[in-house]
Design a protein around this motif. Structure first.
Motif, PDB file in Angstrom:
ATOM      1  N   ILE A 132       1.504   4.672  -6.818  1.00 57.55           N
ATOM      2  CA  ILE A 132       2.010   4.288  -5.495  1.00 57.55           C
ATOM      3  C   ILE A 132       1.647   2.835  -5.231  1.00 57.55           C
ATOM      4  N   PHE A 133       2.644   2.040  -4.897  1.00 57.26           N
ATOM      5  CA  PHE A 133       2.421   0.653  -4.498  1.00 57.26           C
ATOM      6  C   PHE A 133       2.435   0.562  -2.976  1.00 57.26           C
ATOM      7  N   VAL A 134       1.510  -0.227  -2.422  1.00 61.38           N
ATOM      8  CA  VAL A 134       1.502  -0.456  -0.983  1.00 61.38           C
ATOM      9  C   VAL A 134       0.956  -1.852  -0.693  1.00 61.38           C
ATOM     10  N   LEU A 135       1.589  -2.521   0.255  1.00 61.29           N
ATOM     11  CA  LEU A 135       1.094  -3.794   0.773  1.00 61.29           C
ATOM     12  C   LEU A 135       0.580  -3.553   2.182  1.00 61.29           C
ATOM     13  N   TYR A 136      -0.483  -4.248   2.537  1.00 60.81           N
ATOM     14  CA  TYR A 136      -1.074  -4.056   3.854  1.00 60.81           C
ATOM     15  C   TYR A 136      -1.632  -5.382   4.365  1.00 60.81           C
ATOM     16  N   THR A 137      -1.866  -5.430   5.676  1.00 64.96           N
ATOM     17  CA  THR A 137      -2.577  -6.543   6.301  1.00 64.96           C
ATOM     18  C   THR A 137      -3.888  -5.993   6.864  1.00 64.96           C
ATOM     19  N   ASN A 138      -4.668  -6.859   7.468  1.00 62.64           N
ATOM     20  CA  ASN A 138      -5.946  -6.400   8.032  1.00 62.64           C
ATOM     21  C   ASN A 138      -5.746  -5.276   9.044  1.00 62.64           C
ATOM     22  N   LYS A 139      -4.630  -5.316   9.784  1.00 63.59           N
ATOM     23  CA  LYS A 139      -4.400  -4.312  10.819  1.00 63.59           C
ATOM     24  C   LYS A 139      -4.148  -2.925  10.245  1.00 63.59           C
ATOM     25  N   SER A 140      -3.606  -2.852   9.048  1.00 63.82           N
ATOM     26  CA  SER A 140      -3.328  -1.540   8.448  1.00 63.82           C
ATOM     27  C   SER A 140      -4.317  -1.175   7.346  1.00 63.82           C
ATOM     28  N   ARG A 141      -5.373  -1.963   7.219  1.00 65.17           N
ATOM     29  CA  ARG A 141      -6.363  -1.695   6.175  1.00 65.17           C
ATOM     30  C   ARG A 141      -6.993  -0.310   6.326  1.00 65.17           C
ATOM     31  N   TRP A 142      -7.202   0.136   7.560  1.00 62.08           N
ATOM     32  CA  TRP A 142      -7.855   1.437   7.760  1.00 62.08           C
ATOM     33  C   TRP A 142      -7.054   2.575   7.143  1.00 62.08           C
ATOM     34  N   MET A 143      -5.709   2.449   7.162  1.00 61.05           N
ATOM     35  CA  MET A 143      -4.881   3.472   6.546  1.00 61.05           C
ATOM     36  C   MET A 143      -5.031   3.456   5.028  1.00 61.05           C
ATOM     37  N   VAL A 144      -5.144   2.275   4.467  1.00 61.65           N
ATOM     38  CA  VAL A 144      -5.301   2.155   3.015  1.00 61.65           C
ATOM     39  C   VAL A 144      -6.653   2.702   2.578  1.00 61.65           C
ATOM     40  N   ASP A 145      -7.671   2.511   3.412  1.00 67.53           N
ATOM     41  CA  ASP A 145      -8.978   3.100   3.102  1.00 67.53           C
ATOM     42  C   ASP A 145      -8.868   4.620   2.985  1.00 67.53           C
ATOM     43  N   LEU A 146      -8.157   5.244   3.921  1.00 68.13           N
ATOM     44  CA  LEU A 146      -7.940   6.687   3.851  1.00 68.13           C
ATOM     45  C   LEU A 146      -7.074   7.054   2.649  1.00 68.13           C
ATOM     46  N   ALA A 147      -6.084   6.198   2.367  1.00 63.87           N
ATOM     47  CA  ALA A 147      -5.160   6.467   1.271  1.00 63.87           C
ATOM     48  C   ALA A 147      -5.859   6.435  -0.081  1.00 63.87           C
ATOM     49  N   GLU A 148      -6.821   5.550  -0.241  1.00 63.94           N
ATOM     50  CA  GLU A 148      -7.532   5.452  -1.518  1.00 63.94           C
ATOM     51  C   GLU A 148      -8.258   6.754  -1.835  1.00 63.94           C
ATOM     52  N   LYS A 149      -8.876   7.337  -0.820  1.00 63.95           N
ATOM     53  CA  LYS A 149      -9.575   8.616  -1.031  1.00 63.95           C
ATOM     54  C   LYS A 149      -8.590   9.735  -1.349  1.00 63.95           C
ATOM     55  N   SER A 150      -7.482   9.757  -0.635  1.00 64.13           N
ATOM     56  CA  SER A 150      -6.487  10.802  -0.850  1.00 64.13           C
ATOM     57  C   SER A 150      -5.838  10.676  -2.218  1.00 64.13           C
ATOM     58  N   ALA A 151      -5.506   9.453  -2.613  1.00 59.26           N
ATOM     59  CA  ALA A 151      -4.855   9.240  -3.906  1.00 59.26           C
ATOM     60  C   ALA A 151      -5.740   9.724  -5.049  1.00 59.26           C
ATOM     61  N   ALA A 152      -7.026   9.404  -4.974  1.00 58.93           N
ATOM     62  CA  ALA A 152      -7.954   9.845  -6.020  1.00 58.93           C
ATOM     63  C   ALA A 152      -8.012  11.371  -6.079  1.00 58.93           C
ATOM     64  N   LYS A 153      -7.999  12.001  -4.914  1.00 60.01           N
ATOM     65  CA  LYS A 153      -8.071  13.464  -4.853  1.00 60.01           C
ATOM     66  C   LYS A 153      -6.814  14.119  -5.405  1.00 60.01           C
ATOM     67  N   LYS A 154      -5.665  13.486  -5.199  1.00 62.18           N
ATOM     68  CA  LYS A 154      -4.394  14.078  -5.593  1.00 62.18           C
ATOM     69  C   LYS A 154      -3.895  13.594  -6.950  1.00 62.18           C
ATOM     70  N   GLY A 155      -4.650  12.726  -7.600  1.00 62.91           N
ATOM     71  CA  GLY A 155      -4.275  12.284  -8.937  1.00 62.91           C
ATOM     72  C   GLY A 155      -3.259  11.168  -8.977  1.00 62.91           C
ATOM     73  N   PHE A 156      -3.089  10.430  -7.871  1.00 62.13           N
ATOM     74  CA  PHE A 156      -2.216   9.258  -7.865  1.00 62.13           C
ATOM     75  C   PHE A 156      -3.021   7.997  -8.178  1.00 62.13           C
ATOM     76  N   GLU A 157      -2.371   7.045  -8.802  1.00 64.07           N
ATOM     77  CA  GLU A 157      -2.932   5.700  -8.924  1.00 64.07           C
ATOM     78  C   GLU A 157      -2.397   4.875  -7.750  1.00 64.07           C
TER      79      GLU A 157
END
Length: 296
Positions: A132-157
């Motif tokens: 999964i590719f995603v671009l973010y700014t400082n304002k959406s960084r909190w979502m990416v922090d959550l996404a990193e944990k979820s991706a690892a759990k679900k087997g996504f890079e």
């Protein structure tokens, strides 16, 4: 009577919860009504509604809350949120029906979908996706922090890159498009005014994803109608239930303040896009979709 100090059920029986929300025409009225219904389902005791007209008196409302001996408050929408400065410190307080982020100074349930839910749906709707590719700014960084944990759990890079401007985002997306593989890669559009810009970025990605047969999914429900594969719609009843739980937890000092993403499971799918990508869904899976596009 002293037992009431130690038995939570007896304490809660006397609690008064205020719900402050805009007086709005349909279909917005239905949204607020559904949230309040969810709040009532989790707070069966005294609940007072305060619908706000556009020209409401702030001082009158604050006096009314005191006269009504309110113990805790839920605000909904921007009109309710505008009272945060007056209510904070006086009442345990949560907000909803807004795209809240941790940068907001109030606790609540955000309209922004939990990345974990998005990734679960991605696994269902595009089983061959691995990256999964995603671009973010400082304002959406909190979502990416959550996404990193979820991706690892679900087997996504998860390939996440921070950008600072619209021009940065355009260049970064061009680089992503050059390397993305149709069978295994997907692009996620977070709720971000820069990286999901609807004038420049969204049209570009819709066009390129279509031509290259790439999975494009979004955190913004309206993007499904425009051609992304899927998004998540709010579950208003569920949000209301969680808001009632959160404000009670704050009132009883059982939890720290914070903002939670929406954990709605209401997935909207663009079936025309799915067919173009070669994705086939069973009748039972299709029936589970909250909304489908194009609509007849």
């Amino acid at each position: 009577m002293l037992l009431g100090l130690f038995l939570p059920g007896l304490v809660l029986a006397a609690d008064t919860l205020a719900v402050i929300y805009p007086e709005a025409p349909p279909p917005y009225k239905q949204v607020f009504d559904q949230i309040v219904e969810g709040i009532e389902a989790r707070h069966p005791d005294r609940l007072l509604r305060y619908p706000l007209e556009k020209d409401y008196s702030r001082n009158h409302l604050l006096s009314q809350l005191e006269d009504d001996r309110v113990d805790m408050v839920v605000t909904l929408g921007r009109r309710g949120y505008s009272l945060i400065g007056d209510l904070s410190g006086k009442y345990p307080l949560v907000s909803g029906a807004l795209p809240l982020t941790p940068a907001n100074t109030v606790s609540g349930v955000s309209l922004i979908a939990d990345p974990d839910t998005l990734f679960s749906q991605l696994r269902n709707l595009s089983p061959t996706t691995q990256r999964i590719f995603v671009l973010y700014t400082n304002k959406s960084r909190w979502m990416v922090d959550l996404a990193e944990k979820s991706a690892a759990k679900k087997g996504f890079e998860l390939n996440a890159k921070r950008v600072n401007s619209l021009s940065d985002a355009v260049r970064a997306y061009e680089a992503i498009l050059d390397q993305a593989q149709a069978e295994t890669d997907a692009i996620w559009l977070p709720l971000d005014k820069v990286t999901s810009n609807e004038t420049v970025i969204l049209p570009m990605l819709l066009r390129e994803a279509w031509d290259r047969r790439l999975v494009l999914f979004s955190s913004k429900p309206s993007h499904v109608k425009r051609g992304t594969l899927f998004s998540i719609y709010p579950n208003n009843q569920q949000s209301g239930e969680r808001l009632a739980e959160m404000v009670r937890e704050l009132y009883l000092e059982r939890t720290a303040p914070g903002v939670e993403p929406s954990r709605s499971q209401n997935v909207g799918v663009n079936l025309r896009t799915a067919v173009h990508l070669g994705l086939e869904y069973s009748p039972s899976l299709t029936r589970s979709f909250y909304r489908t596009f194009p609509q007849p």
